[in-house]
Motif scaffolding. Sequence first.
Motif, short mmCIF file in Angstrom:
data_model
loop_
_atom_site.label_atom_id
_atom_site.label_comp_id
_atom_site.label_asym_id
_atom_site.label_seq_id
_atom_site.Cartn_x
_atom_site.Cartn_y
_atom_site.Cartn_z
N ALA A 109 27.59 34.21 17.48
CA ALA A 109 28.51 33.51 18.39
C ALA A 109 27.92 32.21 18.91
O ALA A 109 26.72 32.09 19.12
CB ALA A 109 28.86 34.43 19.56
N GLN A 110 28.82 31.26 19.15
CA GLN A 110 28.41 29.99 19.78
C GLN A 110 28.72 29.99 21.27
O GLN A 110 28.12 29.25 22.03
CB GLN A 110 29.13 28.80 19.14
N GLU A 111 29.75 30.78 21.66
CA GLU A 111 30.15 30.79 23.06
C GLU A 111 30.48 32.22 23.51
O GLU A 111 30.78 33.08 22.67
CB GLU A 111 31.38 29.89 23.29
N MET A 112 30.43 32.44 24.82
CA MET A 112 30.84 33.73 25.38
C MET A 112 31.65 33.46 26.65
O MET A 112 31.32 32.54 27.41
CB MET A 112 29.62 34.59 25.77
N ARG A 113 32.71 34.23 26.82
CA ARG A 113 33.53 34.14 28.04
C ARG A 113 33.42 35.51 28.71
O ARG A 113 34.05 36.47 28.26
CB ARG A 113 34.98 33.82 27.66
N ILE A 114 32.59 35.61 29.73
CA ILE A 114 32.29 36.92 30.32
C ILE A 114 32.76 36.98 31.77
O ILE A 114 32.39 36.15 32.60
CB ILE A 114 30.75 37.20 30.30
N SER A 115 33.56 38.03 32.07
CA SER A 115 33.93 38.30 33.46
C SER A 115 32.91 39.30 34.01
O SER A 115 32.84 40.45 33.55
CB SER A 115 35.34 38.90 33.52
N HIS A 116 32.12 38.84 34.97
CA HIS A 116 31.10 39.70 35.59
C HIS A 116 31.72 40.36 36.82
O HIS A 116 31.92 39.70 37.84
CB HIS A 116 29.88 38.85 36.01
N LEU A 117 32.03 41.66 36.69
CA LEU A 117 32.66 42.39 37.80
C LEU A 117 31.64 42.61 38.91
O LEU A 117 30.45 42.77 38.65
CB LEU A 117 33.20 43.74 37.32
N ARG A 118 32.13 42.63 40.17
CA ARG A 118 31.19 42.81 41.28
C ARG A 118 30.88 44.30 41.54
O ARG A 118 29.86 44.63 42.10
CB ARG A 118 31.78 42.21 42.56
N THR A 119 31.81 45.19 41.14
CA THR A 119 31.65 46.62 41.40
C THR A 119 30.97 47.33 40.23
O THR A 119 31.18 46.95 39.08
CB THR A 119 33.06 47.25 41.61
N GLU A 120 30.14 48.35 40.54
CA GLU A 120 29.51 49.14 39.48
C GLU A 120 30.42 50.30 39.08
O GLU A 120 31.12 50.87 39.92
CB GLU A 120 28.19 49.73 39.99
N TYR A 121 30.41 50.62 37.79
CA TYR A 121 31.20 51.73 37.25
C TYR A 121 30.27 52.61 36.43
O TYR A 121 29.26 52.14 35.93
CB TYR A 121 32.31 51.22 36.33
N SER A 122 30.65 53.91 36.27
CA SER A 122 29.87 54.71 35.32
C SER A 122 30.51 54.50 33.94
O SER A 122 31.72 54.27 33.85
CB SER A 122 29.85 56.18 35.72
N GLY A 123 29.66 54.54 32.91
CA GLY A 123 30.20 54.29 31.57
C GLY A 123 29.25 54.77 30.49
O GLY A 123 28.16 55.26 30.79
N ASP A 124 29.68 54.65 29.25
CA ASP A 124 28.84 55.09 28.14
C ASP A 124 28.71 54.04 27.04
O ASP A 124 28.11 54.29 26.00
CB ASP A 124 29.37 56.42 27.56
N VAL A 125 29.29 52.86 27.24
CA VAL A 125 29.16 51.77 26.26
C VAL A 125 28.79 50.51 27.05
O VAL A 125 29.34 50.27 28.14
CB VAL A 125 30.47 51.53 25.47
N TYR A 126 27.86 49.74 26.48
CA TYR A 126 27.29 48.60 27.22
C TYR A 126 27.39 47.30 26.41
O TYR A 126 27.32 47.32 25.18
CB TYR A 126 25.80 48.88 27.52
N PHE A 127 27.50 46.21 27.14
CA PHE A 127 27.41 44.89 26.53
C PHE A 127 25.92 44.60 26.30
O PHE A 127 25.08 45.00 27.11
CB PHE A 127 28.00 43.85 27.50
#
Length: 160
Positions: A109-127
Amino acid sequence: MITLVAAIDPNNVIGKAGSTPWHIPDELKLFKAITYGHALIAGHVTYKSIGHGLPGRTLYVLSHSKPTKNQEGVVFCSSTTDALEKTKNERTVFVIGGGSVYDEFMPLAQEMRISHLRTEYSGDVYFPEIDHTIWRIHTKTEYPLFTHIHYVRNEQPSKN
Ligand SMILES: NC(=O)c1ccc[n+]([C@@H]2O[C@H](COP(=O)([O-])OP(=O)(O)OC[C@H]3O[C@@H](n4cnc5c(N)ncnc54)[C@H](OP(=O)(O)O)[C@@H]3O)[C@@H](O)[C@H]2O)c1
């Protein structure tokens, strides 16, 4: 140009049990505004969580299996190479996840458009980790529940 688009929590969580662990209408609107009219690449799990093609966009879905029926606006791709070949005439291709697909396409990739959420969530897949020696902040936009950052690569992406 390949651009990754994602919404991630402060610990890089992007998904849980095959779907997204939040519902943020502002973020969905932004996703539509960024991607409308373009080609998108998604993994099969992400495609199944969406459940259909996306209006105004062609969705290239990575899967090792063949689709059982054709879906309007959806093109199945058997490999990264196949997806790159099928989208090679597109000016911008947005890679919309999930985790395995971000891992595969971040080096390209040359660019990324990332929304950084302020709240933490539980999850099982990560960026994947964002290496700030490689990615510089081009623009930063504040929304009530997240900060949207447009990152641009400092160096040329690798060829593989
Ligand atoms: N927060 C966000 O912005 C965001 C965005 C998108 C997704 N998500 C979340 O991410 C999670 C899904 O991520 P995931 O990593 O589990 O799955 P995924 O990346 O969506 O899909 C993985 C699947 O895609 C296919 N695939 C991937 N690379 C391939 C390749 N090179 N060649 C052929 N097929 C390939 C394979 O499908 P087959 O098994 O059919 O071969 C693989 O099992 C969900 O929870 C989703 O909600 C979050």
